[in-house]
Scaffold this active site. Structure first.
Site, PDB file in Angstrom:
ATOM      1  CG  HIS A  72      15.860  -2.992 -19.784  1.00  0.00           C
ATOM      2  ND1 HIS A  72      15.459  -4.129 -20.443  1.00  0.00           N
ATOM      3  CD2 HIS A  72      15.822  -2.002 -20.702  1.00  0.00           C
ATOM      4  CE1 HIS A  72      15.203  -3.828 -21.717  1.00  0.00           C
ATOM      5  NE2 HIS A  72      15.426  -2.541 -21.885  1.00  0.00           N
ATOM      6  CE1 TYR A 200      17.179 -12.280 -18.935  1.00  0.00           C
ATOM      7  CE2 TYR A 200      18.593 -14.086 -19.639  1.00  0.00           C
ATOM      8  CZ  TYR A 200      18.419 -12.756 -19.302  1.00  0.00           C
ATOM      9  OH  TYR A 200      19.496 -11.903 -19.350  1.00  0.00           O
ATOM     10  N   PRO A 292      26.260 -17.003 -21.684  1.00  0.00           N
ATOM     11  CG  PRO A 292      25.496 -16.624 -23.852  1.00  0.00           C
ATOM     12  CD  PRO A 292      26.295 -17.578 -23.033  1.00  0.00           C
ATOM     13  CE  LYS A 296      26.059 -10.919 -13.461  1.00  0.00           C
ATOM     14  NZ  LYS A 296      25.372  -9.684 -13.800  1.00  0.00           N
ATOM     15  CE1 TYR A 384      20.046 -10.764 -16.311  1.00  0.00           C
ATOM     16  CE2 TYR A 384      19.684  -8.400 -16.080  1.00  0.00           C
ATOM     17  CZ  TYR A 384      19.760  -9.538 -16.875  1.00  0.00           C
ATOM     18  OH  TYR A 384      19.547  -9.445 -18.222  1.00  0.00           O
TER      19      TYR A 384
HETATM   20  P1  FAD Z   1      36.885  -9.833 -26.896  1.00  0.00           P
HETATM   21  O1  FAD Z   1      35.682  -8.985 -26.999  1.00  0.00           O
HETATM   22  O2  FAD Z   1      36.835 -11.195 -27.505  1.00  0.00           O
HETATM   23  O3  FAD Z   1      38.086  -9.012 -27.496  1.00  0.00           O
HETATM   24  C1  FAD Z   1      39.323  -9.597 -27.795  1.00  0.00           C
HETATM   25  C2  FAD Z   1      39.963  -8.823 -28.915  1.00  0.00           C
HETATM   26  O4  FAD Z   1      41.248  -9.379 -29.170  1.00  0.00           O
HETATM   27  C3  FAD Z   1      39.181  -8.911 -30.209  1.00  0.00           C
HETATM   28  O5  FAD Z   1      39.001  -7.624 -30.759  1.00  0.00           O
HETATM   29  C4  FAD Z   1      40.035  -9.803 -31.098  1.00  0.00           C
HETATM   30  O6  FAD Z   1      39.908  -9.465 -32.475  1.00  0.00           O
HETATM   31  C5  FAD Z   1      41.423  -9.506 -30.565  1.00  0.00           C
HETATM   32  N1  FAD Z   1      42.394 -10.573 -30.816  1.00  0.00           N
HETATM   33  C6  FAD Z   1      42.193 -11.908 -30.797  1.00  0.00           C
HETATM   34  N2  FAD Z   1      43.325 -12.559 -31.069  1.00  0.00           N
HETATM   35  C7  FAD Z   1      44.280 -11.619 -31.261  1.00  0.00           C
HETATM   36  C8  FAD Z   1      45.650 -11.668 -31.571  1.00  0.00           C
HETATM   37  N3  FAD Z   1      46.278 -12.833 -31.759  1.00  0.00           N
HETATM   38  N4  FAD Z   1      46.336 -10.523 -31.684  1.00  0.00           N
HETATM   39  C9  FAD Z   1      45.711  -9.330 -31.503  1.00  0.00           C
HETATM   40  N5  FAD Z   1      44.397  -9.214 -31.210  1.00  0.00           N
HETATM   41  C10 FAD Z   1      43.683 -10.350 -31.087  1.00  0.00           C
HETATM   42  N6  FAD Z   1      28.229 -12.057 -23.586  1.00  0.00           N
HETATM   43  C11 FAD Z   1      27.018 -11.684 -23.153  1.00  0.00           C
HETATM   44  O7  FAD Z   1      26.893 -11.250 -22.002  1.00  0.00           O
HETATM   45  N7  FAD Z   1      25.935 -11.770 -24.006  1.00  0.00           N
HETATM   46  C12 FAD Z   1      26.056 -12.234 -25.297  1.00  0.00           C
HETATM   47  O8  FAD Z   1      25.091 -12.291 -26.034  1.00  0.00           O
HETATM   48  C13 FAD Z   1      27.313 -12.651 -25.763  1.00  0.00           C
HETATM   49  N8  FAD Z   1      27.492 -13.130 -27.034  1.00  0.00           N
HETATM   50  C14 FAD Z   1      28.750 -13.517 -27.442  1.00  0.00           C
HETATM   51  C15 FAD Z   1      28.948 -14.025 -28.744  1.00  0.00           C
HETATM   52  C16 FAD Z   1      30.212 -14.459 -29.147  1.00  0.00           C
HETATM   53  C17 FAD Z   1      30.412 -15.016 -30.558  1.00  0.00           C
HETATM   54  C18 FAD Z   1      31.288 -14.374 -28.253  1.00  0.00           C
HETATM   55  C19 FAD Z   1      32.665 -14.846 -28.686  1.00  0.00           C
HETATM   56  C20 FAD Z   1      31.096 -13.830 -26.988  1.00  0.00           C
HETATM   57  C21 FAD Z   1      29.825 -13.412 -26.558  1.00  0.00           C
HETATM   58  N9  FAD Z   1      29.602 -12.887 -25.267  1.00  0.00           N
HETATM   59  C22 FAD Z   1      28.388 -12.525 -24.855  1.00  0.00           C
HETATM   60  C23 FAD Z   1      30.673 -12.664 -24.346  1.00  0.00           C
HETATM   61  C24 FAD Z   1      31.183 -11.226 -24.371  1.00  0.00           C
HETATM   62  O9  FAD Z   1      30.933 -10.670 -25.640  1.00  0.00           O
HETATM   63  C25 FAD Z   1      32.634 -11.294 -24.008  1.00  0.00           C
HETATM   64  O10 FAD Z   1      32.705 -11.707 -22.646  1.00  0.00           O
HETATM   65  C26 FAD Z   1      33.410  -9.992 -24.214  1.00  0.00           C
HETATM   66  O11 FAD Z   1      33.544  -9.728 -25.592  1.00  0.00           O
HETATM   67  C27 FAD Z   1      34.785 -10.089 -23.565  1.00  0.00           C
HETATM   68  O12 FAD Z   1      35.551  -8.977 -23.911  1.00  0.00           O
HETATM   69  P2  FAD Z   1      37.118  -9.123 -24.098  1.00  0.00           P
HETATM   70  O13 FAD Z   1      37.609  -7.755 -24.340  1.00  0.00           O
HETATM   71  O14 FAD Z   1      37.692  -9.907 -22.977  1.00  0.00           O
HETATM   72  O15 FAD Z   1      37.304 -10.059 -25.379  1.00  0.00           O
HETATM   73  C1  PHB Z   2      21.682  -9.447 -25.416  1.00  0.00           C
HETATM   74  O1  PHB Z   2      20.860  -8.524 -25.502  1.00  0.00           O
HETATM   75  O2  PHB Z   2      22.509  -9.686 -26.295  1.00  0.00           O
HETATM   76  C2  PHB Z   2      21.695 -10.308 -24.199  1.00  0.00           C
HETATM   77  C3  PHB Z   2      20.882  -9.976 -23.147  1.00  0.00           C
HETATM   78  C4  PHB Z   2      20.883 -10.768 -22.003  1.00  0.00           C
HETATM   79  C5  PHB Z   2      21.683 -11.881 -21.961  1.00  0.00           C
HETATM   80  C6  PHB Z   2      22.516 -12.208 -23.021  1.00  0.00           C
HETATM   81  C7  PHB Z   2      22.516 -11.416 -24.152  1.00  0.00           C
HETATM   82  O3  PHB Z   2      21.677 -12.672 -20.846  1.00  0.00           O
END
Ligand code: FAD
Ligand code: PHB
Length: 397
Positions: A72, A200, A292, A296, A384
């Protein structure tokens, strides 16, 4: 069992860290609470910054992303019934890739298992010990058996609700937090995206976002009350609200299709400082959360993993803990800039329940300014597509 680095959590942060350590000949074990199919099916973020794309390519896990990801070069901001394009490619020379977080997770898990490295899925009762100094230890149960993993360092990559951050004495960490009075209702729909770029939308009923996952799947979000029960949002109600919020004077609207997944996510900004306590290092959502709107969250998680992998590599190759000592500071510079951007995008695009008519007009003026001034648009685009790494490494493009 013994390893060099115990990684708690197989999300983007933990999996990226494990892969970078593997490339530096450092042994690690990932302990994950959920099953492989659960983590590979968890629908979350979708936008990869250019630096994240470059990193995935540089470390040999970008093949499917190059094939299936959607490049994009711009985004659209909509308000007062009109959409305005921000041409990121022209303004910054960079673009982003739309490729689901769960696809990145699948690619990293495949690469790890292919390399013969270990991930313990479905680990129960995970706990961490003796990380203040000395010899850290991770305890967990698997199939009813008790296990202990001794290690030099623990990487807490277990997300916002994990066990690592709460295991640090509370007086050792400062927390900075803002909880927003709204959430996002996210849906996946079997519908071809009706246009090629993200929209957006600021609307009097609340924010809406048009995104996509593939040429046949549209991803959409609606601002909602974070306390809403998803059962109260029928598919008809969701489509009515989406079509109302996206209504534009040129007649554009998203294609309607079968909704295959829906969930509500609360929104918060959250930072913990420092991101280290003794031999425990926090990375990704375990240490910080962004709303979100700036796309980021996953990119920050991967950036933390990159800084931590480099610091650990320096320790194991040269015996120096200098980069490990700087880990928090290096990451936090980027994190606070991403926090500022995510807060700003959120403030500009959402309806706040306590907003006055003055606030509403100021918000529209801000959108008008950002979409009509090249200088303002360049600043948005620069953030962005992703700011440069504070500490460029060998993977920097
Ligand atoms: P996570 O992806 O949360 O990974 C953590 C891992 O640790 C998971 O697999 C979990 O199962 C595991 N875990 C948890 N507790 C334990 C434990 N006690 N023991 C062992 N393992 C454990 N960001 C965007 O930019 N756009 C979005 O649309 C967006 N939607 C989101 C929706 C939700 C519901 C959430 C929670 C987050 C969203 N985010 C979004 C944020 C983005 O997905 C996160 O910033 C990203 O997943 C961070 O990655 P991470 O590896 O730090 O954590
Ligand atoms: C998504 O495609 O899930 C998405 C895209 C842009 C955002 C957040 C989520 O800012």
């Amino acid at each position: 069992m013994k390893t060099q680095v115990a990684i708690v959590g197989a999300g983007p942060a933990g999996l990226m860290l494990a892969h970078l350590l593997h490339l530096a000949d450092i042994e690690s074990v990932i302990i994950e609470a959920r099953s492989r199919s659960y983590v590979e099916g968890r629908i979350r973020a979708g936008v990869l910054e250019q630096g994240t794309v470059d990193l995935l390519n540089a470390i040999g896990v970008g093949e499917r992303m190059r094939r299936e990801g959607l490049l994009h070069q711009g985004i659209e901001l909509g308000f007062a019934g009109k959409r305005h394009r921000i041409d990121m490619q022209q303004l910054t020379g960079q673009a982003v890739m739309v490729y689901g977080q769960h696809e990145v997770v699948k690619d990293l898990i495949r690469a790890r298992l292919f390399a013969g490295e270990k991930i313990v899925f479905e680990a129960d009762s995970v706990s961490i010990h003796d990380f203040a100094n000395g010899s850290p230890l991770v305890r967990y149960e698997k199939d009813g058996m008790h296990h202990e993993l001794n290690c030099d360092y623990i990487a807490g990559c277990d997300g916002f609700h994990g066990v690592c951050r709460p295991s640090v004495p509370t007086n050792a960490l400062a927390v900075y937090e803002r909880v927003y009075p709204f959430g996002w209702l996210g849906v996946l729909a079997d519908a071809a995206p009706s246009q090629g770029e993200l929209v957006y939308m600021n609307h009097a009923n609340g924010f809406a976002l048009f995104s996509m996952r593939s040429p046949t799947v549209t991803r959409l979000y609606l601002q909602c009350d974070p306390a809403d029960d998803i059962a109260g949002w029928s598919d008809d109600r969701i489509w009515n609200e989406l079509l109302c919020r996206f209504k534009c004077s040129d007649g554009w609207e998203p294609n309607v299709g079968r909704i295959t997944q829906k969930s509500i996510t609360p929104m918060r900004s959250f930072v913990t400082e420092p991101m280290q306590f003794g031999r425990l290092f926090l990375a990704g959502d375990a240490a910080h959360i962004v709303p979100p709107t700036g796309a980021k969250g996953m990119n920050l998680a991967i950036a933390d993993a990159r800084v931590l992998a480099r610091a650990l590599a320096e320790f194991y190759s040269a015996g120096s803990t200098a980069r490990l000592g700087d880990y928090s500071q290096t990451c936090l510079r980027r994190i606070w800039k991403a926090q500022r951007f995510s807060w700003w995008m959120t403030s500009m695009l959402h309806q706040f329940p306590d907003a006055s008519q003055f606030d509403r007009r100021r918000q529209i003026a801000e959108l008008d300014y950002v979409t009509s001034s090249q200088i303002a648009a360049r600043s948005l685009a620069e953030n962005y597509v992703g700011l440069p790494m504070e500490d460029p490494d060998q993977w920097a493009g």
